[in-house]
Design a protein around this motif. Structure first.
Motif, PDB file in Angstrom:
ATOM      1  N   PRO A 192      10.561  -9.791  13.467  1.00  0.00           N
ATOM      2  CA  PRO A 192      10.411  -8.414  12.974  1.00  0.00           C
ATOM      3  C   PRO A 192       9.238  -8.263  12.005  1.00  0.00           C
ATOM      4  O   PRO A 192       9.043  -9.089  11.108  1.00  0.00           O
ATOM      5  N   GLU A 193       8.454  -7.200  12.210  1.00  0.00           N
ATOM      6  CA  GLU A 193       7.323  -6.845  11.343  1.00  0.00           C
ATOM      7  C   GLU A 193       7.326  -5.335  11.179  1.00  0.00           C
ATOM      8  O   GLU A 193       7.574  -4.597  12.118  1.00  0.00           O
ATOM      9  N   GLY A 194       7.020  -4.868   9.962  1.00  0.00           N
ATOM     10  CA  GLY A 194       6.994  -3.432   9.690  1.00  0.00           C
ATOM     11  C   GLY A 194       8.281  -2.991   9.015  1.00  0.00           C
ATOM     12  O   GLY A 194       9.189  -3.808   8.797  1.00  0.00           O
ATOM     13  N   PRO A 195       8.344  -1.679   8.658  1.00  0.00           N
ATOM     14  CA  PRO A 195       7.363  -0.610   8.907  1.00  0.00           C
ATOM     15  C   PRO A 195       6.116  -0.746   8.037  1.00  0.00           C
ATOM     16  O   PRO A 195       6.130  -1.422   7.016  1.00  0.00           O
ATOM     17  N   PHE A 196       5.052  -0.053   8.491  1.00  0.00           N
ATOM     18  CA  PHE A 196       3.773  -0.124   7.800  1.00  0.00           C
ATOM     19  C   PHE A 196       3.016   1.184   7.997  1.00  0.00           C
ATOM     20  O   PHE A 196       2.993   1.735   9.101  1.00  0.00           O
ATOM     21  N   GLY A 197       2.392   1.689   6.924  1.00  0.00           N
ATOM     22  CA  GLY A 197       1.621   2.927   6.990  1.00  0.00           C
ATOM     23  C   GLY A 197       0.255   2.686   7.587  1.00  0.00           C
ATOM     24  O   GLY A 197      -0.613   2.097   6.940  1.00  0.00           O
ATOM     25  N   GLU A 198       0.042   3.166   8.817  1.00  0.00           N
ATOM     26  CA  GLU A 198      -1.161   2.832   9.576  1.00  0.00           C
ATOM     27  C   GLU A 198      -2.266   3.869   9.446  1.00  0.00           C
ATOM     28  O   GLU A 198      -2.147   4.865   8.735  1.00  0.00           O
ATOM     29  N   PHE A 199      -3.343   3.631  10.225  1.00  0.00           N
ATOM     30  CA  PHE A 199      -4.566   4.417  10.075  1.00  0.00           C
ATOM     31  C   PHE A 199      -4.415   5.869  10.505  1.00  0.00           C
ATOM     32  O   PHE A 199      -5.166   6.721  10.068  1.00  0.00           O
ATOM     33  N   MET A 200      -3.433   6.188  11.351  1.00  0.00           N
ATOM     34  CA  MET A 200      -3.247   7.573  11.758  1.00  0.00           C
ATOM     35  C   MET A 200      -2.511   8.396  10.714  1.00  0.00           C
ATOM     36  O   MET A 200      -2.354   9.608  10.870  1.00  0.00           O
ATOM     37  N   GLY A 201      -2.032   7.739   9.665  1.00  0.00           N
ATOM     38  CA  GLY A 201      -1.366   8.470   8.601  1.00  0.00           C
ATOM     39  C   GLY A 201       0.143   8.463   8.707  1.00  0.00           C
ATOM     40  O   GLY A 201       0.826   9.133   7.918  1.00  0.00           O
ATOM     41  N   TYR A 202       0.680   7.711   9.670  1.00  0.00           N
ATOM     42  CA  TYR A 202       2.120   7.634   9.854  1.00  0.00           C
ATOM     43  C   TYR A 202       2.576   6.186   9.719  1.00  0.00           C
ATOM     44  O   TYR A 202       1.772   5.258   9.687  1.00  0.00           O
ATOM     45  N   TYR A 203       3.890   6.012   9.649  1.00  0.00           N
ATOM     46  CA  TYR A 203       4.458   4.662   9.608  1.00  0.00           C
ATOM     47  C   TYR A 203       4.748   4.187  11.032  1.00  0.00           C
ATOM     48  O   TYR A 203       5.347   4.918  11.824  1.00  0.00           O
ATOM     49  N   THR A 204       4.309   2.973  11.340  1.00  0.00           N
ATOM     50  CA  THR A 204       4.775   2.354  12.576  1.00  0.00           C
ATOM     51  C   THR A 204       6.084   1.642  12.253  1.00  0.00           C
ATOM     52  O   THR A 204       6.187   0.942  11.244  1.00  0.00           O
ATOM     53  N   PRO A 205       7.101   1.818  13.074  1.00  0.00           N
ATOM     54  CA  PRO A 205       8.414   1.261  12.755  1.00  0.00           C
ATOM     55  C   PRO A 205       8.462  -0.252  12.915  1.00  0.00           C
ATOM     56  O   PRO A 205       7.529  -0.863  13.456  1.00  0.00           O
ATOM     57  N   GLU A 206       9.538  -0.827  12.465  1.00  0.00           N
ATOM     58  CA  GLU A 206       9.734  -2.261  12.624  1.00  0.00           C
ATOM     59  C   GLU A 206       9.737  -2.623  14.108  1.00  0.00           C
ATOM     60  O   GLU A 206      10.297  -1.924  14.945  1.00  0.00           O
ATOM     61  N   GLY A 207       9.069  -3.727  14.420  1.00  0.00           N
ATOM     62  CA  GLY A 207       9.042  -4.223  15.797  1.00  0.00           C
ATOM     63  C   GLY A 207       8.824  -5.714  15.790  1.00  0.00           C
ATOM     64  O   GLY A 207       8.386  -6.303  14.794  1.00  0.00           O
ATOM     65  N   ASN A 208       9.147  -6.351  16.884  1.00  0.00           N
ATOM     66  CA  ASN A 208       8.950  -7.799  16.991  1.00  0.00           C
ATOM     67  C   ASN A 208       7.498  -8.091  17.327  1.00  0.00           C
ATOM     68  O   ASN A 208       7.002  -7.645  18.371  1.00  0.00           O
ATOM     69  N   TYR A 225       0.801  -1.216   0.000  1.00  0.00           N
ATOM     70  CA  TYR A 225       0.000   0.000   0.000  1.00  0.00           C
ATOM     71  C   TYR A 225       0.838   1.272   0.000  1.00  0.00           C
ATOM     72  O   TYR A 225       0.810   2.058  -0.942  1.00  0.00           O
ATOM     73  N   SER A 226       1.571   1.518   1.054  1.00  0.00           N
ATOM     74  CA  SER A 226       2.282   2.788   1.210  1.00  0.00           C
ATOM     75  C   SER A 226       3.736   2.687   0.757  1.00  0.00           C
ATOM     76  O   SER A 226       4.303   1.588   0.659  1.00  0.00           O
ATOM     77  N   GLU A 227       4.332   3.848   0.502  1.00  0.00           N
ATOM     78  CA  GLU A 227       5.672   3.921  -0.085  1.00  0.00           C
ATOM     79  C   GLU A 227       6.722   3.153   0.711  1.00  0.00           C
ATOM     80  O   GLU A 227       7.553   2.444   0.144  1.00  0.00           O
ATOM     81  N   LYS A 228       6.696   3.273   2.035  1.00  0.00           N
ATOM     82  CA  LYS A 228       7.739   2.675   2.853  1.00  0.00           C
ATOM     83  C   LYS A 228       7.302   1.402   3.560  1.00  0.00           C
ATOM     84  O   LYS A 228       7.998   0.906   4.447  1.00  0.00           O
ATOM     85  N   ASP A 229       6.148   0.835   3.161  1.00  0.00           N
ATOM     86  CA  ASP A 229       5.752  -0.465   3.706  1.00  0.00           C
ATOM     87  C   ASP A 229       6.821  -1.492   3.368  1.00  0.00           C
ATOM     88  O   ASP A 229       7.342  -1.515   2.248  1.00  0.00           O
ATOM     89  N   VAL A 230       7.117  -2.373   4.322  1.00  0.00           N
ATOM     90  CA  VAL A 230       8.189  -3.339   4.128  1.00  0.00           C
ATOM     91  C   VAL A 230       7.844  -4.353   3.039  1.00  0.00           C
ATOM     92  O   VAL A 230       8.718  -4.954   2.424  1.00  0.00           O
ATOM     93  N   GLY A 231       6.558  -4.550   2.773  1.00  0.00           N
ATOM     94  CA  GLY A 231       6.124  -5.509   1.767  1.00  0.00           C
ATOM     95  C   GLY A 231       4.621  -5.620   1.744  1.00  0.00           C
ATOM     96  O   GLY A 231       3.904  -4.761   2.276  1.00  0.00           O
ATOM     97  N   PRO A 232       4.080  -6.684   1.133  1.00  0.00           N
ATOM     98  CA  PRO A 232       2.628  -6.859   1.053  1.00  0.00           C
ATOM     99  C   PRO A 232       2.004  -7.113   2.431  1.00  0.00           C
ATOM    100  O   PRO A 232       2.623  -7.740   3.300  1.00  0.00           O
ATOM    101  N   TYR A 233       0.770  -6.643   2.593  1.00  0.00           N
ATOM    102  CA  TYR A 233       0.026  -6.840   3.839  1.00  0.00           C
ATOM    103  C   TYR A 233      -1.400  -7.287   3.538  1.00  0.00           C
ATOM    104  O   TYR A 233      -1.982  -6.906   2.520  1.00  0.00           O
TER     105      TYR A 233
END
Length: 438
Positions: free
Chosen positions: A246-262, A114-122
């Protein structure tokens, strides 16, 4: 979808689109321009069509429940109150009534980035169905899932969510937690999964009760769960105990990216789909994702504050779920301030800001709400700031601490001075009789 198509409310794209960014870009642009659902017939890398924005309007959500969008809070709560008295239930489907199913792999499904900096498909629209390991009560919930391989997804399980509690209970026993991901289940279950229901509520049964119809169920192939038989796609698997990757980063509902996290690891055991399956996609942050949350939060606040205060006309969360707008019929001086405090007490997570307005204000139009704030409230007198108070639960940096309340109602003893002007007949004008379209 077919009902909307019959009403010319479905937009259809027949040219091939790329699931990496292009599909999301077209969805975002078309939703901004028209707000209608979109069916993509050809998506690169998959044989399945993709449907998006199907639940992206108050009208469409209200139609599912058979209530009016103008009075959603009141009617939603009335419906919820009578749901337990309805005779709807979960019933096993007859073999002849079960849709023809096809086994497939995750990689056969649309893998959408979806978003530019998403780590991959979701997978964004999948609704998790799981049972409490101790009680067997079923829960429906949404959690983003990052595609890793045909055998593995990584899922963000937020703190305090019921599925997170189930997973933790299973982990304490050293066991995996079985779950099914439902893509395209019965529509009433979509609303139920987003609603803030009690922990001990069987949410699949609530979905049946709200719809007023029994839900036919079929057994999974690889896990001990029954799923709605009409579901378009079912991904069966289990959350592995005491493993985080590790999962992320991902463009979330608030309009920002949540960073990579376990985050949690979901082992995929099998995928089945209807032979004519349509894949449901949700663009995170769009009204299709946020609106269901906003409506359920607003309805919950309406119910709770109406139980303790008079004159509550309507509640909405607009233009985003963190802002509650309450329409009241003033009963006494200071009424609006009591409403502000009641809202903050009733909703500890989402009510970061609250504005209270009079009954002549359109709370679904932020221009009108802002007009009321600018013309009816004094910043030095009618604004309430509650410092150092947490709200949104995932907020390690405390960016969402503090509450803001605005009394945008007219002074109680001077209401006659604030009568809004009216232009007679404006609501009956047919502009086509006055202006040519050439």
């Amino acid at each position: 979808m077919n009902r909307l198509r019959d009403k010319n409310e479905l937009m259809e794209v027949h040219r091939e689109v790329d699931p990496r960014h292009e599909l999301a870009a077209v969805t975002a642009a078309a939703h901004k321009a028209w707000g209608k659902p979109i069916l993509f017939h050809k998506v690169k890398g998959t044989a399945l069509p993709v449907l998006t924005n199907i639940y992206g309007s108050r009208q469409r959500l209200a139609d599912i429940l058979g209530i009016s969008p103008e009075n959603f809070c009141k009617e939603w709560n009335e419906l919820a109150d009578i749901a337990s008295t309805r005779g709807s239930e979960l019933v096993a489907s007859k073999p002849e009534d079960t849709p023809s199913l096809v086994d497939c792999k995750l990689s056969d499904l649309p893998l959408i980035t979806y978003s530019e900096k998403d780590v991959g498909p979701y997978f964004t629209s999948a609704m998790f169905l799981a049972k409490d390991p101790e009680t067997g009560v079923r829960n429906l919930s949404f959690h983003r899932s990052m595609y890793v391989s045909d055998q593995e997804l990584r899922c963000r399980l937020a703190p305090k969510h019921h599925l997170t509690i189930y997973h933790e209970k299973a982990e304490q026993a050293g066991q995996p937690l079985e779950a099914a991901m439902l893509i395209g289940p019965p529509p009433a279950s979509f609303l139920t999964a987003a609603a803030p229901l009690p922990y001990d509520a069987d949410e699949l049964l609530v979905a049946a009760q709200l719809s007023g119809e029994s839900i036919e169920m079929r057994p999974c192939k690889h896990i001990d769960l029954m799923v709605p038989a009409s579901t378009e796609i079912v991904i069966e698997g289990r959350f592995l105990p005491n493993i985080r990757r590790p999962e992320g980063p991902f463009g979330e509902f608030m309009g920002y990216y949540t960073p990579e996290g376990n985050n949690a690891v979901f082992e995929v055991l099998g995928v089945t789909r209807r032979s004519d399956a349509i894949f449901h996609s949700i663009l995170c942050g769009s009204s299709e994702e946020v609106l269901t949350l906003e409506l359920s939060v607003a309805a919950n606040i309406y119910q709770r504050i109406s139980a303790v205060l008079p004159g509550i006309v309507d509640v909405t969360c607009h233009p985003f779920v963190l802002h509650t707008v309450v329409k009241i019929r003033q009963q006494y001086e200071g009424h609006a301030r009591q409403v502000l405090l009641a809202v903050f007490g009733a909703e500890p997570t989402w009510a970061k800001m609250c504005t209270v307005v009079d009954e002549d204000v359109d709370i679904y139009d932020m221009d009108d709400v802002t007009w009321a704030t600018l013309t009816r409230s004094r910043p030095d007198k009618d604004v309430m700031i509650i410092p150092e108070t947490p709200s949104f639960y995932r907020d390690e940096q405390k960016d969402h601490w503090g509450r803001l309340g605005i009394d945008a109602t007219v002074p109680f003893h001077r209401r006659a001075e604030f009568e809004r002007k009216k232009v007679p007949g404006v609501d009956r004008v047919n502009l086509g009789e006055y202006f040519s379209q050439s």
